[in-house]
Design an enzyme around this catalytic site. Structure first.
Site, mmCIF file in Angstrom:
data_model
loop_
_atom_site.group_PDB
_atom_site.id
_atom_site.type_symbol
_atom_site.label_atom_id
_atom_site.label_comp_id
_atom_site.label_asym_id
_atom_site.label_seq_id
_atom_site.Cartn_x
_atom_site.Cartn_y
_atom_site.Cartn_z
ATOM 1 N N HIS A 41 63.194 116.757 25.731
ATOM 2 C CA HIS A 41 62.150 116.461 24.749
ATOM 3 C C HIS A 41 62.152 114.974 24.416
ATOM 4 O O HIS A 41 63.028 114.216 24.820
ATOM 5 C CB HIS A 41 62.283 117.329 23.487
ATOM 6 C CG HIS A 41 63.366 116.917 22.542
ATOM 7 N ND1 HIS A 41 63.467 117.403 21.259
ATOM 8 C CD2 HIS A 41 64.407 116.057 22.680
ATOM 9 C CE1 HIS A 41 64.501 116.873 20.660
ATOM 10 N NE2 HIS A 41 65.099 116.059 21.491
ATOM 11 N N CYS A 79 66.169 109.404 20.093
ATOM 12 C CA CYS A 79 65.347 110.563 20.450
ATOM 13 C C CYS A 79 63.912 110.172 20.783
ATOM 14 O O CYS A 79 63.147 110.998 21.272
ATOM 15 C CB CYS A 79 65.366 111.609 19.333
ATOM 16 S SG CYS A 79 66.791 112.702 19.445
ATOM 17 N N HIS A 135 64.995 113.094 27.037
ATOM 18 C CA HIS A 135 66.433 113.378 27.163
ATOM 19 C C HIS A 135 66.607 114.876 26.938
ATOM 20 O O HIS A 135 65.702 115.544 26.435
ATOM 21 C CB HIS A 135 67.239 112.582 26.133
ATOM 22 C CG HIS A 135 66.886 112.932 24.727
ATOM 23 N ND1 HIS A 135 65.811 112.377 24.071
ATOM 24 C CD2 HIS A 135 67.427 113.832 23.866
ATOM 25 C CE1 HIS A 135 65.712 112.912 22.861
ATOM 26 N NE2 HIS A 135 66.681 113.799 22.710
ATOM 27 N N HIS A 181 68.816 118.566 25.815
ATOM 28 C CA HIS A 181 69.784 119.228 24.939
ATOM 29 C C HIS A 181 70.124 120.590 25.523
ATOM 30 O O HIS A 181 69.296 121.216 26.188
ATOM 31 C CB HIS A 181 69.208 119.438 23.534
ATOM 32 C CG HIS A 181 69.001 118.183 22.766
ATOM 33 N ND1 HIS A 181 70.028 117.493 22.160
ATOM 34 C CD2 HIS A 181 67.878 117.478 22.496
ATOM 35 C CE1 HIS A 181 69.550 116.430 21.550
ATOM 36 N NE2 HIS A 181 68.236 116.383 21.730
ATOM 37 N N ASP A 231 63.363 127.239 29.218
ATOM 38 C CA ASP A 231 64.565 126.806 29.936
ATOM 39 C C ASP A 231 64.223 125.892 31.111
ATOM 40 O O ASP A 231 63.349 126.202 31.926
ATOM 41 C CB ASP A 231 65.342 128.026 30.440
ATOM 42 C CG ASP A 231 66.698 127.642 31.014
ATOM 43 O OD1 ASP A 231 67.350 126.732 30.456
ATOM 44 O OD2 ASP A 231 67.101 128.247 32.023
ATOM 45 N N HIS A 232 64.923 124.755 31.181
ATOM 46 C CA HIS A 232 64.705 123.736 32.214
ATOM 47 C C HIS A 232 63.283 123.197 32.201
ATOM 48 O O HIS A 232 62.716 122.843 33.243
ATOM 49 C CB HIS A 232 65.090 124.256 33.609
ATOM 50 C CG HIS A 232 66.582 124.311 33.805
ATOM 51 N ND1 HIS A 232 67.376 125.224 33.147
ATOM 52 C CD2 HIS A 232 67.420 123.550 34.544
ATOM 53 C CE1 HIS A 232 68.631 125.025 33.495
ATOM 54 N NE2 HIS A 232 68.696 124.019 34.334
ATOM 55 N N GLU A 239 70.891 122.433 18.164
ATOM 56 C CA GLU A 239 70.461 121.404 19.109
ATOM 57 C C GLU A 239 71.684 120.708 19.708
ATOM 58 O O GLU A 239 71.681 120.284 20.875
ATOM 59 C CB GLU A 239 69.554 120.385 18.413
ATOM 60 C CG GLU A 239 68.863 119.442 19.369
ATOM 61 C CD GLU A 239 67.800 118.623 18.682
ATOM 62 O OE1 GLU A 239 66.606 118.912 18.878
ATOM 63 O OE2 GLU A 239 68.159 117.708 17.918
#
Ligand code: NI
Length: 135
Positions: A15, A34, A40, A42, A80-81, A125
């Protein structure tokens, strides 16, 4: 009498926190690292709690196999991913902060579950930063 049952899930996602109407400088001032333009990732950890009465016939509050399937379809499969800003329509114009992600997850799960359940969404997170949303 009611009981809360929990199911854990996990997803990795990228994100970026920023506002399109702010300069890069202003975004860095508010969102720090961020806000870096190239995103980047998490390792998000999710805990979903479902509170309700114990069904007399089954002894369940909810069949965890059903809850697992709903979490997979509404959260793991779409998130996811993925790049949350780019791939998830809910975040096209909303910052994918932990707060907003937890609310989006709650909204998606509550649309699939009986309205009599009390739903709680706890989203980590990082191992130390987490939010709880209960509607
Ligand atoms: Ni971040």
């Amino acid at each position: 009498m009611s009981v809360t049952v929990y199911r854990k899930a996990h997803f990795n996602a990228a994100h970026r926190l920023y506002r399109k109407d702010w300069s890069d400088e202003k975004n860095f001032e508010v969102f720090g690292k961020c806000s870096y333009p190239n995103y980047h990732g998490h390792n998000y950890e999710l805990e979903v709690g479902i509170t309700g009465p114990i069904d007399e016939e089954t002894g369940f509050v909810i069949d965890l196999g059903i809850l697992k399937k709903i979490i997979y379809e509404e959260v793991e499969q779409p998130f996811d991913h993925k790049n949350l800003n780019v791939d998830v329509p809910e975040f096209e114009n909303m910052n994918p902060t932990a707060e907003n992600i937890a609310k989006v997850i709650w909204d998606k799960l509550s649309a699939r579950l009986d309205a009599s359940y009390v739903i709680s969404v706890k989203l980590y997170e990082t191992p130390r930063n987490f939010v709880v949303y209960t509607g």
